[in-house]
Design a protein around this motif. Structure first.
Motif, mmCIF file in Angstrom:
data_model
loop_
_atom_site.group_PDB
_atom_site.id
_atom_site.type_symbol
_atom_site.label_atom_id
_atom_site.label_comp_id
_atom_site.label_asym_id
_atom_site.label_seq_id
_atom_site.Cartn_x
_atom_site.Cartn_y
_atom_site.Cartn_z
ATOM 1 N N LEU A 109 -45.746 -0.715 26.508
ATOM 2 C CA LEU A 109 -46.241 -0.498 27.871
ATOM 3 C C LEU A 109 -47.739 -0.785 27.896
ATOM 4 N N ALA A 165 -48.798 6.715 22.217
ATOM 5 C CA ALA A 165 -49.927 5.834 22.498
ATOM 6 C C ALA A 165 -50.216 4.965 21.286
ATOM 7 N N PHE A 194 -44.092 6.792 34.116
ATOM 8 C CA PHE A 194 -45.387 6.520 33.507
ATOM 9 C C PHE A 194 -45.994 5.292 34.174
ATOM 10 N N TYR A 195 -47.261 5.399 34.544
ATOM 11 C CA TYR A 195 -48.001 4.243 35.063
ATOM 12 C C TYR A 195 -49.224 4.070 34.175
ATOM 13 N N CYS A 196 -49.292 2.929 33.477
ATOM 14 C CA CYS A 196 -50.378 2.671 32.523
ATOM 15 C C CYS A 196 -51.521 1.950 33.218
ATOM 16 N N TRP A 256 -53.248 4.409 25.425
ATOM 17 C CA TRP A 256 -53.107 4.238 26.873
ATOM 18 C C TRP A 256 -53.818 5.307 27.686
ATOM 19 N N THR A 257 -54.181 4.902 28.894
ATOM 20 C CA THR A 257 -54.590 5.828 29.945
ATOM 21 C C THR A 257 -53.464 5.804 30.958
ATOM 22 N N ILE A 258 -52.821 6.954 31.171
ATOM 23 C CA ILE A 258 -51.610 6.959 31.996
ATOM 24 C C ILE A 258 -51.653 8.056 33.063
ATOM 25 N N TYR A 259 -51.121 7.703 34.218
ATOM 26 C CA TYR A 259 -50.745 8.675 35.228
ATOM 27 C C TYR A 259 -49.241 8.879 35.061
ATOM 28 N N TRP A 260 -48.792 10.120 35.148
ATOM 29 C CA TRP A 260 -47.370 10.360 34.974
ATOM 30 C C TRP A 260 -46.892 11.517 35.849
ATOM 31 N N LYS A 300 -52.564 0.759 25.788
ATOM 32 C CA LYS A 300 -51.139 0.491 25.646
ATOM 33 C C LYS A 300 -50.463 1.586 24.836
ATOM 34 N N TYR A 347 -45.420 -0.111 34.377
ATOM 35 C CA TYR A 347 -44.873 1.238 34.499
ATOM 36 C C TYR A 347 -43.458 1.261 33.958
#
Length: 293
Positions: free
Chosen positions: A83, A101, A65-67, A107-111, A71, A88
């Protein structure tokens, strides 16, 4: 009292691909190199209200996970963690976990999920348990670019070439987290970098220069002069160009109508959007879409 909402996906603006097992078997698991380490799922969840997942027996894949903003929280046998933006974590395969979340500032996350025959070796070599917490990382545009390359390669079709490209990108993508010191600039993020990131996160909004300057606590005149000095363009000129370039991506990679694309980049008036598009790209969006087919 109402039931608490818990969602695993279905968020406005999300991007997600879950690669079917049969496809993985056909295109990846039969190849000696590709099956070493490969993507199984990939996603982007913006402002993921009520996002929640729990796996009491863990997952067969590692999950990264990359935030980017907001959060959330996650729990593993090693403890409970928060997070935040520019942090991450990596949840190792086979470890029980729960994540969610934040209710007020989701959160806004890329995963990504990744697996493979060499996954255990990857985890051992990099001592994966050290990533099982919230780790700070400087904003790096390469992270987003590589994620997009993996996502759109797979989205464009299940072929050996696309999976090969995406999974070669995976190694580079992981290296930005596992070995960050070698690629991070040891300087503070400058105003232009912060501004560009802010504009990309708000690509769908009709921001004014006043909105942007206020966000960074600068006067309009000072902010505009500083931005133009560094980029050679005004903040709004730069923002419009970002919008049009993103519109090009949507024209290339989606079946959205021009009116829908206009709305996604902050234009309620599709005709005005077309004029702005033509001014930068030299042709109307409808003509651009035909040329790219």
């Amino acid at each position: 009292m109402g039931k608490i909402v818990k969602l695993k996906d279905g968020f406005v603006g999300e991007k997600q691909i879950n690669i079917p097992v049969a496809i993985l078997d056909k295109y990846i698991c039969q190849g000696e190199f590709l099956k070493s380490l490969y993507l199984t799922h990939i996603g982007f969840f913006p402002k993921a209200f009520f996002h929640f997942r729990e796996r009491k027996k863990g997952c067969a894949d590692n999950i990264l996970f990359y935030c980017l903003s907001g959060k959330g929280y996650f729990n593993t046998p090693l403890g409970s963690f928060e997070l935040n933006a520019n942090q991450y974590t990596v949840l190792p395969a086979g470890i029980a976990h729960r994540y969610q979340a934040d209710i007020n500032d989701p959160w806004t996350i890329y995963w990504i999920h990744f697996s493979g025959e060499k996954l255990a070796e990857f985890n051992k070599m990099n001592d994966a348990t050290r990533f099982n917490c919230a780790i700070d990382i400087r904003y790096n545009e390469q992270i987003i670019q590589l994620w997009e390359q993996m996502y759109y390669a797979i989205k464009s079709g299940y072929t050996r070439e696309n999976f090969g490209y995406a999974n070669m990108c995976l190694y580079h993508f992981l290296s930005l987290f596992v070995f960050p010191i070698s690629i991070e600039r040891q300087v503070e993020e400058d105003l232009v970098t912060k501004t560009v990131r802010f504009l990309k996160l708000n690509i769908e909004r009709p921001l004014t220069v006043e909105n942007i300057a206020t966000h960074f606590s600068y006067s309009i005149s000072y902010f505009s002069a500083l931005f133009r000095k560094e980029t050679g363009r005004s903040p709004i000129e730069y923002f419009i160009q970002l919008k049009i370039h993103y519109a090009c991506q949507l024209l290339d990679q989606s079946s959205l109508k021009i009116k829908e694309i206009a709305q996604k980049v902050g234009y309620e008036d599709a005709f005005y959007f077309s004029r702005q598009f033509s001014k930068i790209m030299g042709c109307a969006p409808s003509h651009y879409k035909i040329m790219k087919k």
